[in-house]
Design a protein around this motif. Structure first.
Motif, PDB file in Angstrom:
ATOM      1  N   ASP A 129      14.126   4.149  -1.729  1.00 46.29           N
ATOM      2  CA  ASP A 129      14.276   5.275  -2.653  1.00 46.29           C
ATOM      3  C   ASP A 129      14.310   6.626  -1.940  1.00 46.29           C
ATOM      4  N   LEU A 130      14.551   6.622  -0.632  1.00 43.39           N
ATOM      5  CA  LEU A 130      14.499   7.878   0.126  1.00 43.39           C
ATOM      6  C   LEU A 130      15.417   8.934  -0.467  1.00 43.39           C
ATOM      7  N   PHE A 131      16.630   8.560  -0.837  1.00 43.48           N
ATOM      8  CA  PHE A 131      17.564   9.563  -1.330  1.00 43.48           C
ATOM      9  C   PHE A 131      17.188  10.044  -2.726  1.00 43.48           C
ATOM     10  N   ASP A 132      16.488   9.203  -3.491  1.00 49.39           N
ATOM     11  CA  ASP A 132      15.954   9.668  -4.781  1.00 49.39           C
ATOM     12  C   ASP A 132      14.860  10.716  -4.550  1.00 49.39           C
ATOM     13  N   LEU A 133      14.000  10.449  -3.564  1.00 48.52           N
ATOM     14  CA  LEU A 133      12.943  11.414  -3.249  1.00 48.52           C
ATOM     15  C   LEU A 133      13.544  12.721  -2.749  1.00 48.52           C
ATOM     16  N   ALA A 134      14.530  12.613  -1.860  1.00 50.94           N
ATOM     17  CA  ALA A 134      15.152  13.817  -1.311  1.00 50.94           C
ATOM     18  C   ALA A 134      15.859  14.607  -2.403  1.00 50.94           C
ATOM     19  N   GLY A 135      16.545  13.905  -3.291  1.00 51.76           N
ATOM     20  CA  GLY A 135      17.244  14.600  -4.368  1.00 51.76           C
ATOM     21  C   GLY A 135      16.282  15.348  -5.275  1.00 51.76           C
ATOM     22  N   HIS A 136      15.124  14.741  -5.532  1.00 53.42           N
ATOM     23  CA  HIS A 136      14.127  15.416  -6.369  1.00 53.42           C
ATOM     24  C   HIS A 136      13.560  16.643  -5.647  1.00 53.42           C
ATOM     25  N   ALA A 137      13.292  16.488  -4.352  1.00 57.75           N
ATOM     26  CA  ALA A 137      12.797  17.628  -3.577  1.00 57.75           C
ATOM     27  C   ALA A 137      13.821  18.755  -3.550  1.00 57.75           C
ATOM     28  N   ARG A 138      15.094  18.381  -3.405  1.00 54.56           N
ATOM     29  CA  ARG A 138      16.164  19.396  -3.435  1.00 54.56           C
ATOM     30  C   ARG A 138      16.170  20.119  -4.775  1.00 54.56           C
ATOM     31  N   ASP A 139      16.052  19.362  -5.870  1.00 56.46           N
ATOM     32  CA  ASP A 139      16.073  19.979  -7.186  1.00 56.46           C
ATOM     33  C   ASP A 139      14.865  20.872  -7.423  1.00 56.46           C
ATOM     34  N   GLY A 165       0.781  -1.227   0.000  1.00 59.07           N
ATOM     35  CA  GLY A 165       0.000   0.000   0.000  1.00 59.07           C
ATOM     36  C   GLY A 165       0.812   1.276   0.000  1.00 59.07           C
ATOM     37  N   GLU A 166       2.136   1.171   0.203  1.00 60.37           N
ATOM     38  CA  GLU A 166       2.950   2.387   0.203  1.00 60.37           C
ATOM     39  C   GLU A 166       2.897   3.076  -1.159  1.00 60.37           C
ATOM     40  N   LEU A 167       2.978   4.395  -1.140  1.00 61.46           N
ATOM     41  CA  LEU A 167       3.100   5.137  -2.391  1.00 61.46           C
ATOM     42  C   LEU A 167       4.326   4.652  -3.147  1.00 61.46           C
ATOM     43  N   SER A 168       4.182   4.431  -4.433  1.00 60.39           N
ATOM     44  CA  SER A 168       5.321   4.020  -5.254  1.00 60.39           C
ATOM     45  C   SER A 168       6.271   5.197  -5.433  1.00 60.39           C
ATOM     46  N   THR A 169       7.437   4.915  -5.975  1.00 65.78           N
ATOM     47  CA  THR A 169       8.391   5.991  -6.239  1.00 65.78           C
ATOM     48  C   THR A 169       7.779   7.035  -7.169  1.00 65.78           C
ATOM     49  N   THR A 170       7.121   6.567  -8.214  1.00 70.94           N
ATOM     50  CA  THR A 170       6.500   7.497  -9.167  1.00 70.94           C
ATOM     51  C   THR A 170       5.439   8.350  -8.487  1.00 70.94           C
ATOM     52  N   GLU A 171       4.604   7.719  -7.658  1.00 66.40           N
ATOM     53  CA  GLU A 171       3.569   8.467  -6.950  1.00 66.40           C
ATOM     54  C   GLU A 171       4.192   9.479  -5.987  1.00 66.40           C
ATOM     55  N   ALA A 172       5.236   9.060  -5.268  1.00 66.33           N
ATOM     56  CA  ALA A 172       5.876   9.955  -4.300  1.00 66.33           C
ATOM     57  C   ALA A 172       6.538  11.143  -4.988  1.00 66.33           C
ATOM     58  N   LEU A 173       7.150  10.897  -6.138  1.00 66.76           N
ATOM     59  CA  LEU A 173       7.752  12.004  -6.887  1.00 66.76           C
ATOM     60  C   LEU A 173       6.674  12.992  -7.332  1.00 66.76           C
ATOM     61  N   GLY A 174       5.500  12.469  -7.694  1.00 62.79           N
ATOM     62  CA  GLY A 174       4.393  13.340  -8.064  1.00 62.79           C
ATOM     63  C   GLY A 174       3.912  14.182  -6.897  1.00 62.79           C
ATOM     64  N   VAL A 175       3.889  13.594  -5.705  1.00 62.81           N
ATOM     65  CA  VAL A 175       3.522  14.351  -4.500  1.00 62.81           C
ATOM     66  C   VAL A 175       4.515  15.483  -4.273  1.00 62.81           C
ATOM     67  N   ILE A 176       5.791  15.186  -4.439  1.00 60.16           N
ATOM     68  CA  ILE A 176       6.816  16.214  -4.256  1.00 60.16           C
ATOM     69  C   ILE A 176       6.623  17.360  -5.240  1.00 60.16           C
ATOM     70  N   ASP A 177       6.322  17.041  -6.485  1.00 59.29           N
ATOM     71  CA  ASP A 177       6.077  18.099  -7.475  1.00 59.29           C
ATOM     72  C   ASP A 177       4.891  18.972  -7.064  1.00 59.29           C
ATOM     73  N   ASP A 178       3.846  18.324  -6.569  1.00 59.90           N
ATOM     74  CA  ASP A 178       2.663  19.068  -6.132  1.00 59.90           C
ATOM     75  C   ASP A 178       3.001  19.975  -4.947  1.00 59.90           C
ATOM     76  N   LEU A 179       3.751  19.447  -3.988  1.00 62.02           N
ATOM     77  CA  LEU A 179       4.132  20.232  -2.808  1.00 62.02           C
ATOM     78  C   LEU A 179       5.036  21.399  -3.198  1.00 62.02           C
ATOM     79  N   ALA A 180       5.914  21.155  -4.161  1.00 60.83           N
ATOM     80  CA  ALA A 180       6.800  22.232  -4.617  1.00 60.83           C
ATOM     81  C   ALA A 180       6.003  23.316  -5.337  1.00 60.83           C
TER      82      ALA A 180
END
Length: 400
Positions: A104-114, A70-85
């Motif tokens: 994938d925590l560091f992938d998510l963090a890197g995207h949020a940083r970018d 049930g966890e958000l997938s990497t793709t879904e989580a990246l989409g959440v980050i885009d929305d929050l940004a």
């Protein structure tokens, strides 16, 4: 959040807040975000329910038995980050479970940083090796809040239900320091570790923690099962707050910041202590607290997204009545902006007609009625008085 250090050095904080007030979010120091008057929330994001520990007081019932189901997938989580940004949230705090167990925590963090987002990490510290500390720093995460629930191994390991957790957590602070990653101590104070509070503060200073953040126990998750046994009584709470106030006065503001979480009424004790001291910073402290608009930040300055994408007013408000939707169905930004969202509307009603002591209290505008999660948990009534509140007219003598 009761920012003891910032209020004790209020004049400097006021001038700094005013200096940064109209700057872009990326230029806002994290320590001033609470005073910006902005209602785009800090996001507490439980990126996983998995954890290598099974702590007695976990609000999320995390542990080794939880799965990725049930966890958000990497793709879904990246989409959440885009929305929050896109909506301009001031900070994402990655938490769990143990967030470092999400592959994938560091992938998510890197995207949020970018995307220009500020980030922090809430962790039990046991997985932070020197290499992991460097990866956290390189990912753009600015701060790690590390849980330390005792000044001794016996106390901490008992809370964490894991022998050796204390030594691993202590080592995490050294790893963060070597990596140049700012870190602080998070402690949930209960009857079992309250006697070690002063020793824990001293140890935190020795570890180089830049922040000492004290949480009060909230009846959520496993914390609900142990709440009656572990929760402090009013006298013990006042003793702890008095100790924090004394240590904050004695500690250089640049060395370690003191604050408490989960009891908005703590500001009443702080102002009373400053008044008793004849503090020159009292007027500025009153202004700072007034700028927060009273009460808890749930549903206004903070929000929670859980591992499955559910949205809650805060990480402790997990009763079905407080469910604010799911980011799989509607973007967080849309849910947040919906003025008819019933869960968020409950927490945004600062003029609500509370019952009992909260309804008649002198300090209602200052603390906003305390913690509504505790009030609801006590008897199912969101508008009931906060049973944790220790403030009485006898002890604090009316409005400050």
């Amino acid at each position: 959040m009761n920012r003891i250090t910032q209020c004790l050095h209020g004049r400097g904080t006021v001038s700094s807040v005013m200096k940064h007030r109209h700057k872009p979010l990326a230029d806002q120091p994290s320590s001033f975000l609470a005073f910006t008057g902005m209602y785009r929330p800090v996001i507490f994001w439980n990126v996983t329910d998995r954890c290598n520990l099974a702590c007695t007081h976990c609000y999320n019932r995390s542990g080794p038995g939880r799965t990725t189901g049930g966890e958000l997938s990497t793709t879904e989580a990246l989409g959440v980050i885009d929305d929050l940004a896109d909506m301009g949230v001031p900070l994402i705090l990655f938490t769990g479970g143990e967030p470092l167990m999400r592959e994938d925590l560091f992938d998510l963090a890197g995207h949020a940083r970018d995307r220009g987002l500020k980030m922090a990490l809430s962790t039990n510290g046991t997985l932070i090796t020197p290499e992991i500390a460097r990866r956290i720093k390189a990912s753009g995460i600015e701060y790690a809040g590390i849980s330390l629930d005792g000044a001794t191994a016996g106390t901490h390991d008992r809370f964490r239900n894991h022998a050796g957790a204390f030594e691993q957590t202590i080592a995490a602070f050294a790893g963060c320091k070597d990596a140049g990653l700012r870190c602080g101590v998070r402690v949930t104070l209960t009857k079992e570790n309250a006697p070690e509070l002063e020793a824990l503060i001293d140890r935190s200073l020795a570890l180089g923690a830049s922040r000492f953040c004290l949480y009060w126990l909230v009846p959520s998750g496993r914390g609900n099962e142990s709440y009656a046994r572990l929760q402090l009584d009013p006298h013990e709470v006042v003793e702890a707050l008095s100790l924090l106030y004394r240590k904050a006065k004695e500690t250089d503001a640049g060395a370690m910041e003191f604050l408490t979480v989960d009891a908005p009424q703590d500001c009443v004790h702080l102002l009373a202590a400053m008044e008793a001291d004849g503090s020159d910073d009292l007027p500025a402290a009153r202004n700072l607290l007034a700028s927060l608009g009273g009460g808890c930040s749930a549903g206004t300055r903070v929000a929670n997204i859980d591992a499955k994408g559910n949205v809650w007013p805060c990480q402790f408000a997990r009763s079905p009545e407080f469910h604010g939707g799911n980011v799989r169905n509607r973007p967080f930004s849309t849910l947040w902006a919906d003025e008819e969202n019933p869960a968020l509307a409950l927490f945004r009603r600062k003029d609500a007609a509370f019952l009992g002591r909260c309804g008649a209290c002198f300090y209602r505008k200052l603390c906003g009625g305390g913690c509504r999660v505790r009030a609801h948990a006590a008897g199912g009534d969101f508008f009931a008085e906060d049973p944790f509140c220790y403030v009485t007219d006898d002890t604090y003598g009316g409005p400050q």
